[in-house]
Design an enzyme around this catalytic site. Structure first.
Site, PDB file in Angstrom:
ATOM      1  N   THR A  22      22.510  41.789  19.537  1.00  0.00           N
ATOM      2  CA  THR A  22      23.401  41.617  20.686  1.00  0.00           C
ATOM      3  C   THR A  22      22.763  42.309  21.891  1.00  0.00           C
ATOM      4  O   THR A  22      22.425  43.496  21.815  1.00  0.00           O
ATOM      5  CB  THR A  22      24.774  42.247  20.388  1.00  0.00           C
TER       6      THR A  22
ATOM      7  N   GLU B 293      24.923  36.953  16.355  1.00  0.00           N
ATOM      8  CA  GLU B 293      25.600  36.962  15.050  1.00  0.00           C
ATOM      9  C   GLU B 293      27.057  37.373  15.220  1.00  0.00           C
ATOM     10  O   GLU B 293      27.350  38.312  15.942  1.00  0.00           O
ATOM     11  CB  GLU B 293      24.866  37.940  14.117  1.00  0.00           C
TER      12      GLU B 293
ATOM     13  N   CYS C  84      29.836  48.157  17.163  1.00  0.00           N
ATOM     14  CA  CYS C  84      29.631  47.142  18.195  1.00  0.00           C
ATOM     15  C   CYS C  84      30.702  47.015  19.271  1.00  0.00           C
ATOM     16  O   CYS C  84      30.355  46.811  20.434  1.00  0.00           O
ATOM     17  CB  CYS C  84      29.403  45.791  17.545  1.00  0.00           C
TER      18      CYS C  84
ATOM     19  N   ALA D 125      33.001  37.488  23.144  1.00  0.00           N
ATOM     20  CA  ALA D 125      33.759  37.370  21.886  1.00  0.00           C
ATOM     21  C   ALA D 125      34.199  38.757  21.412  1.00  0.00           C
ATOM     22  O   ALA D 125      35.372  38.966  21.074  1.00  0.00           O
ATOM     23  CB  ALA D 125      32.906  36.678  20.811  1.00  0.00           C
ATOM     24  N   ASN D 126      33.289  39.706  21.415  1.00  0.00           N
ATOM     25  CA  ASN D 126      33.666  41.056  20.971  1.00  0.00           C
ATOM     26  C   ASN D 126      34.668  41.700  21.924  1.00  0.00           C
ATOM     27  O   ASN D 126      35.590  42.393  21.497  1.00  0.00           O
ATOM     28  CB  ASN D 126      32.427  41.940  20.824  1.00  0.00           C
TER      29      ASN D 126
HETATM   30  P1  NAD Z   1      21.103  48.531  12.002  1.00  0.00           P
HETATM   31  O1  NAD Z   1      20.914  49.814  12.687  1.00  0.00           O
HETATM   32  O2  NAD Z   1      21.900  48.471  10.729  1.00  0.00           O
HETATM   33  O3  NAD Z   1      19.683  47.878  11.659  1.00  0.00           O
HETATM   34  C1  NAD Z   1      18.645  47.778  12.570  1.00  0.00           C
HETATM   35  C2  NAD Z   1      17.322  47.956  11.832  1.00  0.00           C
HETATM   36  O4  NAD Z   1      16.267  47.650  12.730  1.00  0.00           O
HETATM   37  C3  NAD Z   1      17.072  49.384  11.332  1.00  0.00           C
HETATM   38  O5  NAD Z   1      16.863  49.372   9.926  1.00  0.00           O
HETATM   39  C4  NAD Z   1      15.818  49.819  12.090  1.00  0.00           C
HETATM   40  O6  NAD Z   1      14.945  50.635  11.329  1.00  0.00           O
HETATM   41  C5  NAD Z   1      15.170  48.493  12.404  1.00  0.00           C
HETATM   42  N1  NAD Z   1      14.242  48.507  13.540  1.00  0.00           N
HETATM   43  C6  NAD Z   1      14.403  49.124  14.747  1.00  0.00           C
HETATM   44  N2  NAD Z   1      13.340  48.883  15.530  1.00  0.00           N
HETATM   45  C7  NAD Z   1      12.491  48.117  14.810  1.00  0.00           C
HETATM   46  C8  NAD Z   1      11.222  47.543  15.085  1.00  0.00           C
HETATM   47  N3  NAD Z   1      10.633  47.728  16.272  1.00  0.00           N
HETATM   48  N4  NAD Z   1      10.631  46.817  14.116  1.00  0.00           N
HETATM   49  C9  NAD Z   1      11.222  46.638  12.914  1.00  0.00           C
HETATM   50  N5  NAD Z   1      12.426  47.148  12.604  1.00  0.00           N
HETATM   51  C10 NAD Z   1      13.051  47.878  13.544  1.00  0.00           C
HETATM   52  O7  NAD Z   1      21.741  47.539  13.079  1.00  0.00           O
HETATM   53  P2  NAD Z   1      22.710  46.299  12.802  1.00  0.00           P
HETATM   54  O8  NAD Z   1      24.100  46.792  12.579  1.00  0.00           O
HETATM   55  O9  NAD Z   1      22.079  45.411  11.796  1.00  0.00           O
HETATM   56  O10 NAD Z   1      22.714  45.590  14.226  1.00  0.00           O
HETATM   57  C11 NAD Z   1      21.594  44.888  14.706  1.00  0.00           C
HETATM   58  C12 NAD Z   1      21.993  44.085  15.935  1.00  0.00           C
HETATM   59  O11 NAD Z   1      22.970  43.103  15.567  1.00  0.00           O
HETATM   60  C13 NAD Z   1      22.643  44.920  17.038  1.00  0.00           C
HETATM   61  O12 NAD Z   1      22.242  44.402  18.275  1.00  0.00           O
HETATM   62  C14 NAD Z   1      24.132  44.685  16.829  1.00  0.00           C
HETATM   63  O13 NAD Z   1      24.861  44.800  18.042  1.00  0.00           O
HETATM   64  C15 NAD Z   1      24.161  43.255  16.348  1.00  0.00           C
HETATM   65  N6  NAD Z   1      25.304  42.921  15.486  1.00  0.00           N
HETATM   66  C16 NAD Z   1      25.738  43.787  14.531  1.00  0.00           C
HETATM   67  C17 NAD Z   1      26.789  43.430  13.688  1.00  0.00           C
HETATM   68  C18 NAD Z   1      27.295  44.364  12.612  1.00  0.00           C
HETATM   69  O14 NAD Z   1      28.287  44.033  11.970  1.00  0.00           O
HETATM   70  N7  NAD Z   1      26.675  45.502  12.344  1.00  0.00           N
HETATM   71  C19 NAD Z   1      27.358  42.165  13.806  1.00  0.00           C
HETATM   72  C20 NAD Z   1      26.881  41.300  14.789  1.00  0.00           C
HETATM   73  C21 NAD Z   1      25.846  41.681  15.616  1.00  0.00           C
HETATM   74  C1  UGA Z   2      33.246  42.800  14.878  1.00  0.00           C
HETATM   75  C2  UGA Z   2      33.575  41.334  15.096  1.00  0.00           C
HETATM   76  O1  UGA Z   2      34.775  41.007  14.373  1.00  0.00           O
HETATM   77  C3  UGA Z   2      32.440  40.442  14.654  1.00  0.00           C
HETATM   78  O2  UGA Z   2      32.728  39.082  14.956  1.00  0.00           O
HETATM   79  C4  UGA Z   2      31.158  40.869  15.362  1.00  0.00           C
HETATM   80  O3  UGA Z   2      30.062  40.098  14.904  1.00  0.00           O
HETATM   81  C5  UGA Z   2      30.891  42.339  15.073  1.00  0.00           C
HETATM   82  O4  UGA Z   2      32.019  43.117  15.523  1.00  0.00           O
HETATM   83  C6  UGA Z   2      29.697  42.874  15.791  1.00  0.00           C
HETATM   84  O5  UGA Z   2      29.262  42.325  16.777  1.00  0.00           O
HETATM   85  O6  UGA Z   2      29.250  43.910  15.305  1.00  0.00           O
HETATM   86  P1  UGA Z   2      33.272  44.470  12.804  1.00  0.00           P
HETATM   87  O7  UGA Z   2      33.159  45.510  13.849  1.00  0.00           O
HETATM   88  O8  UGA Z   2      32.335  44.505  11.675  1.00  0.00           O
HETATM   89  O9  UGA Z   2      33.125  43.014  13.468  1.00  0.00           O
HETATM   90  O10 UGA Z   2      34.744  44.497  12.184  1.00  0.00           O
HETATM   91  P2  UGA Z   2      36.177  44.009  12.737  1.00  0.00           P
HETATM   92  O11 UGA Z   2      36.899  43.384  11.630  1.00  0.00           O
HETATM   93  O12 UGA Z   2      36.056  43.237  13.977  1.00  0.00           O
HETATM   94  O13 UGA Z   2      36.902  45.398  13.054  1.00  0.00           O
HETATM   95  C7  UGA Z   2      36.491  46.218  14.123  1.00  0.00           C
HETATM   96  C8  UGA Z   2      37.449  47.381  14.272  1.00  0.00           C
HETATM   97  O14 UGA Z   2      38.714  46.934  14.763  1.00  0.00           O
HETATM   98  C9  UGA Z   2      37.746  48.106  12.958  1.00  0.00           C
HETATM   99  O15 UGA Z   2      37.817  49.495  13.175  1.00  0.00           O
HETATM  100  C10 UGA Z   2      39.094  47.550  12.554  1.00  0.00           C
HETATM  101  O16 UGA Z   2      39.827  48.410  11.730  1.00  0.00           O
HETATM  102  C11 UGA Z   2      39.756  47.392  13.914  1.00  0.00           C
HETATM  103  N1  UGA Z   2      40.843  46.394  13.904  1.00  0.00           N
HETATM  104  C12 UGA Z   2      40.575  45.090  13.675  1.00  0.00           C
HETATM  105  C13 UGA Z   2      42.133  46.809  14.159  1.00  0.00           C
HETATM  106  O17 UGA Z   2      42.399  47.997  14.385  1.00  0.00           O
HETATM  107  N2  UGA Z   2      43.141  45.874  14.155  1.00  0.00           N
HETATM  108  C14 UGA Z   2      42.905  44.554  13.917  1.00  0.00           C
HETATM  109  O18 UGA Z   2      43.872  43.760  13.933  1.00  0.00           O
HETATM  110  C15 UGA Z   2      41.598  44.162  13.667  1.00  0.00           C
END
Ligand code: NAD
Ligand code: UGA
Length: 467
Positions: free
Chosen positions: A132, A161, A276, A223-224
């Site tokens: 993101t 994602e 996020c 969306a977020n």
């Molecule tokens: P994360 O911290 O779990 O994983 C990121 C990984 O990237 C780490 O293991 C790190 O070592 C590695 N990394 C960093 N720099 C690197 C490089 N130069 N080369 C190779 N590896 C490298 O992060 P995440 O939660 O997977 O999130 C990744 C992205 O996706 C973020 O931008 C986040 O906003 C987005 N996103 C996260 C979620 C979620 O649910 N966690 C959902 C949607 C989108």
């Molecule tokens: C959220 C979005 O739902 C995903 O679509 C997005 O991809 C992701 O962020 C991201 O970009 O990282 P996530 O943070 O994993 O996913 O989990 P959610 O289910 O969205 O919950 C987020 C927070 O809101 C949690 O702390 C949850 O407990 C809280 N929440 C959620 C509430 O307090 N009330 C609700 O009704 C829903």
């Protein structure tokens, strides 16, 4: 000749890279997928029986695909060379210092990935932003890639994602939509079509949306922001419910049944957490400010202000209910993860409650079925700047318990801060017997049967409910 029709490399083996690539590998056995990371520890864990993240359904998919068409490696250069498509799925946290500190997203890791790809590639590739990012990051990635000295041509796509932790596997297997943004010229459209054809192995075509690059990048932030806004909206109403005697659950039901509003994401809580929501809204706020749109920035910033208020309000209610002092009192915290079905503690609201109770000198006993103590301290340091060094005695003030019963034994109160299903079926008679009296319950997720708890003898306080 390789048995595979396409090679995919994913840079970043975290919460997104790992599950996303596991599902691509599952659904596309004809494609070779390799997830690379700088961290040897992370890759070793992905190659072991104890995966680095807890996500229901993930171990089954990894064990089916790993070694077949799914690989985890630290050979970043080799895997970049081999790939046709490279996903950048690295962390993009809020900047902690410098210009835009506390608001702007740090895209350093994305740029480093682009530089690495430009440096080691010996053929042109499709580079996909999965992370993101702020709008127009694809332009920076493209400019870095163009600076390769071999005259190679790269196509940059945005493919944000939308998975949520705890339901990642279901979300990935049956997404509401897949979004692919690309440059609207012949080569850009061709690159987007290649990525569409990967997802089309399991996602209906009409759910694969293609847009221009900037719409795709911005849609993810929007969306977020919309999701978090719903949580802040209902949480603001929970405060009004507590003041007036209305019940926030009844309000969610009455309001959400209107199909224009919808039922989901209206669960009042101690505030949203996770890596996020806050980061992405701050990113949006910063973008608005950068373009001089101060009213828009202020509008979205209120979502964060309300969330901070909700977290603080909950702790204050705990303290005031317990006769304005928790000093020396044992308080059990049930749930530390930011939501159920994950071990992730990034920005978890439980941490802020624990921090504030520790500052009130309470003795905290935490039980969470998936959270590791080590991760609690890493996050407490990163987000709250609190360590044993800065706050001597911190380590002793917070005990991690092996189960809910030992956490609650002898406690003056227990607070449910994560909505784990197993908390609903605890033996509350047993818990009540073991607690100091009056025995307080603070339900931060509204998952318990409050009438039954009151019958047992507990004093119950819940979010958005009459006391
Ligand atoms: P994360 O911290 O779990 O994983 C990121 C990984 O990237 C780490 O293991 C790190 O070592 C590695 N990394 C960093 N720099 C690197 C490089 N130069 N080369 C190779 N590896 C490298 O992060 P995440 O939660 O997977 O999130 C990744 C992205 O996706 C973020 O931008 C986040 O906003 C987005 N996103 C996260 C979620 C979620 O649910 N966690 C959902 C949607 C989108
Ligand atoms: C959220 C979005 O739902 C995903 O679509 C997005 O991809 C992701 O962020 C991201 O970009 O990282 P996530 O943070 O994993 O996913 O989990 P959610 O289910 O969205 O919950 C987020 C927070 O809101 C949690 O702390 C949850 O407990 C809280 N929440 C959620 C509430 O307090 N009330 C609700 O009704 C829903």
């Amino acid at each position: 000749m390789s048995e595979f029709t396409l090679n995919i490399c994913c840079m970043g083996a975290g919460y997104v890279g790992g599950p996303t690539m596991a599902v691509i590998a599952l659904k596309c056995p004809q494609i070779r997928v390799c997830v690379v990371d700088l961290s040897q520890k992370q890759i070793d864990a992905w190659n072991s029986d104890s995966l680095p993240i807890y996500e229901p359904g993930l171990p089954e998919v990894v064990s089916e695909c790993r070694g077949r068409n799914l690989f985890f490696s630290t050979d970043i250069d080799g895997e970049i060379k081999r790939a046709d498509i490279i996903f950048i799925s690295v962390n993009t946290p809020t900047k902690t210092m410098g210009i835009g500190a506390g608001r702007a997203a740090n895209i350093k890791n994305c740029e480093l990935c682009a530089r690495k790809i430009a440096e080691v590639s010996d053929s042109g590739k499709i580079v996909v932003e999965k992370s993101t990012v702020p709008v127009r990051t694809a332009q920076a990635v493209r400019r870095v890639l163009e600076c390769n000295d071999k005259g190679l041509k790269f196509q940059v796509l945005s493919n944000p994602e939308f998975l949520a932790e705890g339901t990642a596997m279901e979300d990935l297997k049956a997404p509401d939509r897949v979004l692919i943004g690309g440059v609207q010229d012949e080569d850009g459209i061709k690159a987007a079509e290649t990525l569409v054809s990967v997802y089309a192995n399991w996602v209906p075509r009409e759910q694969i949306l293609t847009t221009n690059l900037w719409s795709s990048e911005l849609s993810k932030l929007v969306a977020n922001a919309f999701l978090a806004q719903r949580v802040s909206s209902i949480n603001s109403i929970s405060a009004l419910c507590e003041a007036t005697g209305a019940d926030v659950n009844e309000i969610s039901r009455a309001v959400g049944i209107d199909q224009r509003i919808g039922r989901r994401f209206l669960n009042s809580s101690i505030g949203f957490g996770g890596s996020c929501f806050q980061k992405d809204i701050l990113n949006l706020v910063y973008l608005c400010e950068t373009y001089g749109l101060h009213e828009c920035a202020e509008y979205w910033n209120q979502v964060i202000v309300m969330n901070d208020y909700q977290k603080k309000r909950f702790t204050e209610k705990m303290v005031s209910s317990m006769f304005n002092t928790v000093t020396g009192k044992k308080i059990a915290i049930l749930g530390y993860a930011f939501k159920k079905d994950t071990g992730d503690v990034r920005e978890t609201p439980s941490m802020f409650v624990v921090r504030d109770l520790v500052l009130e000198q309470a003795k905290i006993h935490v039980f969470d079925p998936q959270v590791k103590r080590e991760d609690m301290w890493i996050e407490m340091d990163y987000t709250c700047g609190m360590t044993e060094k800065t706050h001597p005695g911190l380590d002793k003030a917070v005990t991690t318990s092996p189960d809910a019963y030992s956490a609650c034994d002898g406690a003056h109160a227990f607070a449910v801060l994560t909505e784990w299903d197993e908390f609903k079926t605890l033996d509350f008679e047993r818990i009540y017997k073991g607690m100091a009296k009056p025995a307080f319950v603070f339900d931060g997720r509204n998952i318990l049967d409050h009438a039954k708890l009151r019958e047992i003898g507990f004093e119950v306080h819940a979010i958005g409910k009459p006391d």
